[in-house]
Design a protein around this motif. Structure first.
Motif, PDB file in Angstrom:
ATOM      1  N   PHE A 159       0.839  -1.204   0.000  1.00  0.00           N
ATOM      2  CA  PHE A 159       0.000   0.000   0.000  1.00  0.00           C
ATOM      3  C   PHE A 159       0.874   1.255   0.000  1.00  0.00           C
ATOM      4  O   PHE A 159       0.666   2.178  -0.810  1.00  0.00           O
ATOM      5  CB  PHE A 159      -0.926  -0.005   1.226  1.00  0.00           C
ATOM      6  N   GLN A 175      -9.906   5.116  -7.215  1.00  0.00           N
ATOM      7  CA  GLN A 175      -9.714   3.985  -6.295  1.00  0.00           C
ATOM      8  C   GLN A 175      -8.734   2.968  -6.898  1.00  0.00           C
ATOM      9  O   GLN A 175      -9.080   1.806  -7.076  1.00  0.00           O
ATOM     10  CB  GLN A 175     -11.081   3.349  -6.007  1.00  0.00           C
ATOM     11  N   CYS A 177      -6.265   1.609  -5.615  1.00  0.00           N
ATOM     12  CA  CYS A 177      -5.757   0.612  -4.658  1.00  0.00           C
ATOM     13  C   CYS A 177      -6.352  -0.769  -4.914  1.00  0.00           C
ATOM     14  O   CYS A 177      -5.638  -1.776  -4.920  1.00  0.00           O
ATOM     15  CB  CYS A 177      -6.031   1.061  -3.230  1.00  0.00           C
ATOM     16  N   THR A 178      -7.658  -0.819  -5.157  1.00  0.00           N
ATOM     17  CA  THR A 178      -8.307  -2.115  -5.380  1.00  0.00           C
ATOM     18  C   THR A 178      -7.700  -2.814  -6.588  1.00  0.00           C
ATOM     19  O   THR A 178      -7.391  -4.000  -6.558  1.00  0.00           O
ATOM     20  CB  THR A 178      -9.818  -1.915  -5.640  1.00  0.00           C
ATOM     21  N   LYS A 182      -5.270  -5.621  -5.239  1.00  0.00           N
ATOM     22  CA  LYS A 182      -6.102  -6.826  -5.109  1.00  0.00           C
ATOM     23  C   LYS A 182      -6.367  -7.470  -6.466  1.00  0.00           C
ATOM     24  O   LYS A 182      -6.083  -8.643  -6.663  1.00  0.00           O
ATOM     25  CB  LYS A 182      -7.417  -6.477  -4.409  1.00  0.00           C
ATOM     26  N   CYS A 265      -8.897  -2.915   4.493  1.00  0.00           N
ATOM     27  CA  CYS A 265      -7.817  -2.043   4.942  1.00  0.00           C
ATOM     28  C   CYS A 265      -8.215  -1.336   6.240  1.00  0.00           C
ATOM     29  O   CYS A 265      -9.386  -1.093   6.493  1.00  0.00           O
ATOM     30  CB  CYS A 265      -7.504  -1.020   3.864  1.00  0.00           C
ATOM     31  N   CYS A 268      -9.921   1.876   5.553  1.00  0.00           N
ATOM     32  CA  CYS A 268     -10.173   1.894   4.107  1.00  0.00           C
ATOM     33  C   CYS A 268     -10.433   3.348   3.717  1.00  0.00           C
ATOM     34  O   CYS A 268     -10.937   4.128   4.525  1.00  0.00           O
ATOM     35  CB  CYS A 268     -11.403   1.043   3.810  1.00  0.00           C
ATOM     36  N   ILE A 269     -10.117   3.702   2.489  1.00  0.00           N
ATOM     37  CA  ILE A 269     -10.392   5.075   2.033  1.00  0.00           C
ATOM     38  C   ILE A 269     -11.898   5.342   1.977  1.00  0.00           C
ATOM     39  O   ILE A 269     -12.309   6.491   1.924  1.00  0.00           O
ATOM     40  CB  ILE A 269      -9.778   5.327   0.639  1.00  0.00           C
ATOM     41  N   ASN A 270     -12.712   4.281   1.998  1.00  0.00           N
ATOM     42  CA  ASN A 270     -14.170   4.438   1.965  1.00  0.00           C
ATOM     43  C   ASN A 270     -14.803   4.345   3.350  1.00  0.00           C
ATOM     44  O   ASN A 270     -16.027   4.263   3.457  1.00  0.00           O
ATOM     45  CB  ASN A 270     -14.802   3.354   1.080  1.00  0.00           C
TER      46      ASN A 270
HETATM   47  S1  SF4 Z   1     -10.175  -1.981   1.255  1.00  0.00           S
HETATM   48 FE1  SF4 Z   1     -10.396   0.205   0.748  1.00  0.00          FE
HETATM   49  S2  SF4 Z   1      -8.324   1.086   0.865  1.00  0.00           S
HETATM   50 FE2  SF4 Z   1      -8.108  -1.158   0.792  1.00  0.00          FE
HETATM   51  S3  SF4 Z   1      -7.816  -1.636  -1.346  1.00  0.00           S
HETATM   52 FE3  SF4 Z   1      -9.994  -1.796  -0.989  1.00  0.00          FE
HETATM   53  S4  SF4 Z   1     -10.847   0.253  -1.434  1.00  0.00           S
HETATM   54 FE4  SF4 Z   1      -8.623   0.449  -1.254  1.00  0.00          FE
END
Ligand code: SF4
Length: 369
Positions: A159, A175, A177-178, A182, A265, A268-270
């Motif tokens: 991250f 977004q 990051c996803t 992932k 996370c 999480c950013i959300n």
């Molecule tokens: S959980 Fe949230 S911060 Fe982590 S990868 Fe997914 S959207 Fe991004």
């Protein structure tokens, strides 16, 4: 040619239920559970994976994205960068009647973009914008370059390395990051199995009632080239998921009992306001870690500032002094974001505060057999 059932496990309830369904239907032999480690996880997630492995007698393959090559390329770019560019604030343009003015290309044609409305894809005109003010230079200053080159080195945390490479944190609108942490590692892993001659079924623990984005999620999809997607719990509710896991003798991730609506996370950013408050009260070490990341990512970015989640009312220019702590201050306020919630400050966080009403189940029904 054999079929490999690849189960994406996140440490949350939905992927746990999906894994249990896969075991129930196909046994353990052809299952390949994977976990994409973002590096921004709570220790409880790693512990829960170990618990699942021992409770179910399986091995979960850990995948971690690596950005060493991207960071090396960025270091080279910073060292060579000679561009000068200005960045402007913009405002939407309206005509005298207050109607939006469409943007046109060099030939006078209206520029459109594809958007989805009521499930239909349509071409929507892009609104014209105008620049405000004189803008500001966004090229790297020599001082900024020196600072960035000193600190822009891979840390081994996916991250953090991703954000250092991008020079910013992901956001709801961006977004990435996803995708980077992932989706890409999971798809690469699955394609390697396809290339080795297997048919791959990717099991995903997604539910339609989770969010607007997922309301049309399909149960089964053919990707092509020997890769398929299966989402066995798209029609389930959160309660059904918890009940199914309990019926299989698997307890939920303890984070659900500590105010977390989702496991992923940390944060999480959300994350919503209530989750941010819970995180700050229960896991202040994660807030401190994010603050340290903000300083590092800010130092290696061209803007010399980066915030994990911008606090409401804080502009990007003010972000340098208002990082994660400003968001936490806001999360501790009542509606309107102005007044501190004195009753909430008195909250005792030693007990269960599950968003899913798991208190009784946690202590009585969900114990592992
Ligand atoms: S959980 Fe949230 S911060 Fe982590 S990868 Fe997914 S959207 Fe991004």
């Amino acid at each position: 040619m054999s079929i490999k059932h690849v189960i994406s496990v996140s440490g949350g309830k939905d992927s746990a239920a999906t894994l249990l369904l896969a075991i129930e239907r196909f046994g353990k032999a052809n299952l390949v559970p994977i976990f994409c480690d973002t590096g921004n996880e709570h220790q409880a997630v790693y512990d829960y994976l170990v618990y699942m492995e021992s409770a179910l007698g399986i091995t979960i393959t850990r995948l971690r994205a690596n950005f060493d090559a991207e960071i090396a390329a960025k270091r080279k770019f910073i060292a060579c960068d000679k561009r000068t560019r200005r960045e402007y604030e913009t405002a939407l343009v309206f005509d005298v009647n207050g109607e939006p003015v469409p943007k046109r290309d060099g030939r006078g044609n209206i520029i459109t973009r594809k958007v989805k409305r009521d499930g239909q894809e349509i071409d929507e005109p892009v609104q014209k914008t105008r620049k405000i003010g004189g803008g500001r230079r966004v090229r790297w200053s020599n001082k900024g370059k020196r600072r960035a080159l000193e600190l822009l080195l891979p840390t081994g945390n996916p991250f953090l390395d991703l954000c250092m490479w991008k020079g910013r944190f992901p956001s709801r609108k961006a977004q990435f990051c996803t995708e980077e942490l992932k989706r890409n590692p999971a798809v690469e892993f699955q394609m390697a199995l396809v290339d080795a001659g297997h048919t791959v079924v990717s099991w995903q623990g997604i539910r339609r009632d989770e969010s607007q984005n997922r309301r049309n999620a399909k149960k089964f999809e053919t990707v092509g080239g020997g890769l398929y997607i299966f989402r066995p719990i798209v029609e389930w509710t959160a309660l059904q998921v918890f009940e199914y896991c309990a019926s299989q003798g698997v307890k939920p991730n303890p984070l659900y009992l500590q105010g977390m609506g989702r496991v992923g996370c940390m944060p999480c950013i959300n994350a919503n306001k209530a989750e941010l408050k819970q995180i700050a009260d229960r896991f202040p070490e994660h807030v401190e870690r994010i603050h340290a990341w903000e300083l590092l990512v800010g130092t290696v970015s061209k803007r010399q500032a980066a915030t994990f989640i911008p606090a409401p009312g804080i502009t990007p220019a003010q972000a340098v002094d208002h990082g994660i702590y400003a968001v936490i201050d806001w999360a501790r306020t009542t509606r309107g974001g102005k007044q501190r919630d004195l009753l909430a400050i008195l909250d005792d966080h030693s007990g269960c505060s599950s968003s899913y009403g798991l208190c009784d189940q946690a202590s009585h029904e969900l114990e592992v057999a």
